[in-house]
Design a protein around this motif. Structure first.
Motif, PDB file in Angstrom:
ATOM      1  N   SER A  80       6.792  12.272  -0.613  1.00  0.00           N
ATOM      2  CA  SER A  80       5.660  12.064   0.306  1.00  0.00           C
ATOM      3  C   SER A  80       5.031  10.683   0.222  1.00  0.00           C
ATOM      4  N   TYR A  81       5.655   9.730  -0.475  1.00  0.00           N
ATOM      5  CA  TYR A  81       5.136   8.368  -0.564  1.00  0.00           C
ATOM      6  C   TYR A  81       6.113   7.383   0.075  1.00  0.00           C
ATOM      7  N   VAL A  82       5.576   6.452   0.857  1.00  0.00           N
ATOM      8  CA  VAL A  82       6.330   5.316   1.384  1.00  0.00           C
ATOM      9  C   VAL A  82       5.467   4.087   1.135  1.00  0.00           C
ATOM     10  N   PHE A  83       6.068   3.035   0.586  1.00  0.00           N
ATOM     11  CA  PHE A  83       5.340   1.795   0.332  1.00  0.00           C
ATOM     12  C   PHE A  83       5.408   0.924   1.581  1.00  0.00           C
ATOM     13  N   SER A 125      -0.801   1.226 -11.224  1.00  0.00           N
ATOM     14  CA  SER A 125      -1.609   1.101 -10.009  1.00  0.00           C
ATOM     15  C   SER A 125      -1.527   2.331  -9.116  1.00  0.00           C
ATOM     16  N   ILE A 126      -0.445   3.125  -9.233  1.00  0.00           N
ATOM     17  CA  ILE A 126      -0.347   4.339  -8.419  1.00  0.00           C
ATOM     18  C   ILE A 126      -0.247   5.589  -9.290  1.00  0.00           C
ATOM     19  N   TYR A 179       0.846  -1.187   0.000  1.00  0.00           N
ATOM     20  CA  TYR A 179       0.000   0.000   0.000  1.00  0.00           C
ATOM     21  C   TYR A 179       0.884   1.240   0.000  1.00  0.00           C
ATOM     22  N   VAL A 180       0.338   2.330  -0.508  1.00  0.00           N
ATOM     23  CA  VAL A 180       1.085   3.573  -0.616  1.00  0.00           C
ATOM     24  C   VAL A 180       0.643   4.498   0.522  1.00  0.00           C
ATOM     25  N   LEU A 181       1.580   4.790   1.406  1.00  0.00           N
ATOM     26  CA  LEU A 181       1.308   5.654   2.554  1.00  0.00           C
ATOM     27  C   LEU A 181       1.763   7.070   2.219  1.00  0.00           C
ATOM     28  N   TYR A 182       0.837   8.011   2.313  1.00  0.00           N
ATOM     29  CA  TYR A 182       1.158   9.411   2.096  1.00  0.00           C
ATOM     30  C   TYR A 182       1.644   9.981   3.419  1.00  0.00           C
ATOM     31  N   LYS A 200       1.533  -3.256  -7.259  1.00  0.00           N
ATOM     32  CA  LYS A 200       1.748  -4.675  -7.544  1.00  0.00           C
ATOM     33  C   LYS A 200       3.177  -5.064  -7.173  1.00  0.00           C
ATOM     34  N   GLU A 201       3.356  -6.316  -6.823  1.00  0.00           N
ATOM     35  CA  GLU A 201       4.677  -6.826  -6.444  1.00  0.00           C
ATOM     36  C   GLU A 201       5.685  -6.628  -7.574  1.00  0.00           C
ATOM     37  N   ASP A 202       5.263  -6.836  -8.827  1.00  0.00           N
ATOM     38  CA  ASP A 202       6.207  -6.663  -9.936  1.00  0.00           C
ATOM     39  C   ASP A 202       6.594  -5.199 -10.131  1.00  0.00           C
ATOM     40  N   GLU A 203       5.700  -4.269  -9.780  1.00  0.00           N
ATOM     41  CA  GLU A 203       6.044  -2.853  -9.856  1.00  0.00           C
ATOM     42  C   GLU A 203       7.097  -2.494  -8.807  1.00  0.00           C
TER      43      GLU A 203
END
Length: 175
Positions: A58-61, A154-155, A10-13, A93-96
């Motif tokens: 500003s993004y952390v996965f 996806s993002i 997930y992408v955490l802002y 996605k995992e591949d991304e």
């Protein structure tokens, strides 16, 4: 995990300029996180300095495996919210994630940065040599340099980088 959440990245802002701090706090709390960093040169009036800056500001996965992980990540100091696309949480996605890691780990690629703008559709190429061999990309000409683009749909982000033209072979023309 509940009906609304799936296991994945997930992408955490996060708050501006708090990416590294949030990444460290997530890891300290036992969560798997990924903060893609790129080396960049910052210029001031009197000097230049090479620093590591986030590829996606500003993004952390964050790898979420349960609802508990979801709430733990959102309660970290500096975390604002999880990114949503179309009313659902953005799930990379995992591949991304693997593509990003390949990009950052390759010595053959320079000038890495992200691009949120839609680029003109160009030729779809296959990388033949180097650590990214087998990866498909789109080529965009910028200032007479060959830039490759890997899209993370996806993002809604894209990564661009410079790669030697002899590393590429043609696959097809995008429509």
């Amino acid at each position: 995990m509940g009906k609304l959440l799936k296991t994945g990245w997930y992408v955490l802002y996060v708050r501006s300029r708090h990416e590294k701090k949030v990444d460290n706090l997530l890891k300290e709390s036992g969560l798997e996180s990924f903060l893609p960093l790129v080396k960049t040169i910052r210029k001031w009036s009197d000097r230049k300095k090479t620093i590591e800056a986030p590829l996606f500001p500003s993004y952390v996965f964050v790898k979420i495996n349960s609802a508990k992980d979801f709430y733990k990540a959102s309660s970290i100091e500096g975390a604002c919210t999880f990114v949503r696309c179309g009313g659902q949480y953005a799930l990379a996605k995992e591949d991304e994630i693997q593509k990003i890691k390949l990009f950052l780990g390759s010595e053959d690629i320079t000038n890495i940065n992200n691009d949120r703008h839609d680029l003109e559709i160009g030729e779809i190429m296959l990388i033949q040599y180097g650590s990214l061999a087998g990866l498909e990309c789109e080529v965009v000409k910028v200032n007479n340099e060959n830039k490759i683009v890997v899209r993370l749909n996806s993002i809604n982000q894209s990564i661009t980088a410079t790669i030697p033209p002899q590393f590429l072979s043609k696959i097809s023309k995008a429509v």
